[in-house]
Design a protein around this motif. Structure first.
Motif, PDB file in Angstrom:
ATOM      1  N   VAL A 109      43.891  47.130  32.337  1.00 65.00           N
ATOM      2  CA  VAL A 109      44.403  47.047  33.731  1.00 65.00           C
ATOM      3  C   VAL A 109      45.862  47.064  33.609  1.00 65.00           C
ATOM      4  O   VAL A 109      46.329  47.685  34.486  1.00 65.00           O
ATOM      5  N   TYR A 113      47.524  49.879  35.786  1.00 66.80           N
ATOM      6  CA  TYR A 113      48.009  49.413  36.791  1.00 66.80           C
ATOM      7  C   TYR A 113      49.727  49.765  36.863  1.00 66.80           C
ATOM      8  O   TYR A 113      50.388  50.218  37.729  1.00 66.80           O
ATOM      9  N   ILE A 171      41.065  52.662  37.046  1.00 64.71           N
ATOM     10  CA  ILE A 171      42.138  51.437  37.527  1.00 64.71           C
ATOM     11  C   ILE A 171      43.415  52.280  38.287  1.00 64.71           C
ATOM     12  O   ILE A 171      43.732  51.854  39.288  1.00 64.71           O
ATOM     13  N   SER A 232      42.693  46.350  41.332  1.00 66.64           N
ATOM     14  CA  SER A 232      42.335  46.965  39.817  1.00 66.64           C
ATOM     15  C   SER A 232      41.444  45.877  39.175  1.00 66.64           C
ATOM     16  O   SER A 232      40.414  46.379  38.303  1.00 66.64           O
ATOM     17  N   TRP A 233      41.510  44.384  39.496  1.00 69.98           N
ATOM     18  CA  TRP A 233      40.734  43.537  38.891  1.00 69.98           C
ATOM     19  C   TRP A 233      39.240  43.828  39.201  1.00 69.98           C
ATOM     20  O   TRP A 233      38.471  43.410  38.438  1.00 69.98           O
ATOM     21  N   ILE A 236      37.818  47.042  37.172  1.00 65.66           N
ATOM     22  CA  ILE A 236      37.690  46.790  35.759  1.00 65.66           C
ATOM     23  C   ILE A 236      36.435  46.433  35.409  1.00 65.66           C
ATOM     24  O   ILE A 236      35.723  46.931  34.802  1.00 65.66           O
TER      25      ILE A 236
END
Lengths: 296, 265
Positions: A109, A113, A171, A232-233, A236
């Motif tokens: 991430v 990111y 991501i 993103s989280w 993932i």
């Protein structure tokens, strides 16, 4: 054009207001009153703890029958005690402690990111500043941003021929849209006044960028960054389920394949907590950097 | 041959949007001597702000030129510092940093670091804002913001100081206080000042000459009034002064008899 607002936690504001009234009369109460910080801590901690306990009890009752397909909290703890107690366990292959799984996910991430942040702010600046760039790129962005993150995975696997860079790309492509769009909106909304000040001072392009544009757009940029980290989280876990290897997503998938439901529940709790901490971290950075000076 | 310090020569301004075009300013010419305090007064919509923006270089005149010390000026620059109506301080910088930004940019090569700090402080002293140097604009009052705006403009050591309705957004008491401060600064530094205003008392109190604009569209200079009051001027004494009253009533007559705003009638 504006992205969805960051959710406001309902239990944040009202307790603060209560504390303020307490702070106004510090010495008038009885001498046995608790120290102020303790009262304030209690006001923040007690309500969520009560809610949590209530939910756990409810869950325990609902899943207490031996035939229940989801284990109750007591069984989750007893079955996953090994995992809880040894987060730093290092074994063979994917047989790792949960800390290492989460760390592996966080690394992916972080990389994806950060790339998204750099590229997103750069593209957002371009789109925000140039009418032609906006006309050319904005329709493309608007279409691409609706593509679900996982839909990119097969394509990136085909391109990179490896799981890890593919996950990082997913991501990247997930987080970049809100960053681009919010940065562009922020740049476009720079008041004419600030531009006039820059012109009278004869700031050059670089000075204008660092001294006017970035600070003026910072609140918008951080909104984009905060939405981006959340997405993103979210992405993932799904991406790791498909690519395998060490990572919290594959850990969950692996647990499902071996019918370890308690492990899944534990992993979900960890995923939630880490996601929350990531969001708070970006919010903290935003507050520190913009110093609550969104407007004069 | 002596050219005036600042001169506006036959300024025309036409705004075109689509097929329609509006003439805002018509053949505006004005000469300003060094150290003069000039007010430009007129009803709203008469293009006085446009005129100031042209002098500042923020707007390009359709025809005509602005000379400053014999040189044509058509781009913005710190030699014509502007005090904007809504202060335009950068909210992410402190009071000190807002002034320092201007000082650092204008004197980057001619002053050392320590000198720039000193110069920033001197200008904050001039407007009595040293006490709030580390506050952000959102933490100080409207009058204080405008004082910082004035300090920032003064710190550039402009050849002409341009004030765009600087006190318009302030309450009457704060406005009077700031007018006194501006008068004092003008006495001390002898700046050349061009001020836009719609306040008759303000114009008479502060100016050496008052430029009265006719109504737009196609506004031009209707009349220029000399204000032969000796300085320093005190507002309380002036209230009964015959010259003051005469100047005041002739501006009022211009604005409300001969060039009253048609829509308002």
């Amino acid at each position: 054009m504006t992205a969805s607002p960051v959710p406001i936690r309902p239990n944040e504001k009202p307790p603060v207001a209560k504390i303020m009234t307490l702070a106004l009369s510090p010495k008038t109460g009885s001498p046995r009153r608790f120290p102020q910080w303790l009262t304030s801590l209690a006001a923040h901690v007690v309500p969520p703890v009560i809610t949590l306990v209530f939910l756990l009890v409810l869950w325990e009752i609902l899943c207490s029958s031996p035939t229940a397909s989801v284990p109750p909290p007591s069984r989750v703890v007893s079955e996953t005690w090994e995992l809880i107690a040894h987060p730093f366990y290092a074994g063979q292959g994917v047989d790792q402690g949960l800390f290492w799984h989460i760390l592996a996910s966080l690394k992916r991430v972080a990389l994806g990111y950060c790339l998204a942040a750099v590229a997103g702010i750069a593209l957002g600046t371009l789109v925000g500043q140039s009418e032609w760039a906006m006309r050319g790129l904005d329709p493309i962005f608007q279409v691409l941003r609706t593509v679900p993150p996982l839909a990119w995975l097969p394509l990136s696997l085909a391109a990179f021929k490896d799981g890890n860079p593919s996950a990082i790309f997913v991501i990247f492509i997930t987080a970049i849209w809100p960053i681009i769009i919010n940065t562009a909106v922020g740049i476009r909304n720079i008041p004419q006044d600030y531009q006039n000040v820059a012109r009278v001072l004869r700031l050059n392009q670089f000075e204008y960028f660092t001294k006017i544009m970035i600070p003026a757009a910072a609140p918008y940029i951080f909104t984009g960054l905060r939405i981006g980290i959340g997405l993103s989280w979210l992405a993932i876990v799904a991406a790791e389920m498909l690519i395998g290897g060490v990572g919290i997503g594959f850990f969950i998938w692996d647990a499902w394949n071996s019918s370890r439901i308690s492990d899944i529940i534990l992993a979900l709790i960890y995923v939630g907590i880490v996601g929350y901490l990531l969001d708070r971290a970006i919010a903290f950075v935003a507050r520190t950097v913009t110093r609550n000076t969104a407007s004069a | 041959m002596s050219k005036p310090y600042l001169s506006l020569e036959q300024i025309d301004m036409v705004f075109s949007r689509g097929g329609a075009s509006t003439q805002v300013l018509n053949q505006v010419s004005l000469s300003v001597e060094k150290g003069e305090f000039i007010s430009i007064i007129g009803h709203s919509g008469c293009g006085k702000s446009t005129l100031l923006n042209i002098v500042a270089g923020l707007t390009q005149a359709t025809r005509g030129v602005v000379f400053l010390e014999g040189t044509v000026v058509d781009t913005p620059g710190p030699d014509r510092a502007v005090v904007f109506q809504n202060h335009s301080l950068l909210p992410w910088l402190t009071v000190y940093e807002n002034v320092k930004l201007a000082v650092d940019k204008v004197f980057s090569s001619s002053k050392s670091r320590a000198e720039r700090h000193e110069w920033t402080m001197r200008n904050l002293e001039l407007v009595q804002m040293v006490h709030a140097r580390d506050k952000r604009p959102s933490e100080v009052s409207g009058g204080m913001k405008q004082r910082v705006g004035i300090a920032r403009a003064l710190a550039m050591e402009p050849k002409v100081l341009l004030l765009d309705e600087p006190f318009g957004a302030l309450d009457a008491l704060t406005r009077a206080h700031l007018q006194d401060q501006v008068m004092q600064i003008h006495t001390e530094l002898a700046n050349t000042v061009l001020m836009i205003t719609h306040d008759v008392d303000e114009a008479v109190l502060l100016s050496d000459r008052i430029v009265m604009m006719t109504n737009g569209p196609s506004a031009r200079i209707g009349e220029i009034l000399d204000v032969p009051l000796v300085r320093p001027r005190r507002r309380i004494e002036l209230a009964a002064d015959a010259t003051y009253i005469r100047c005041r009533s002739s501006v009022l007559k211009f604005l409300y008899e001969r060039h009253r705003l048609v829509e308002a009638a």
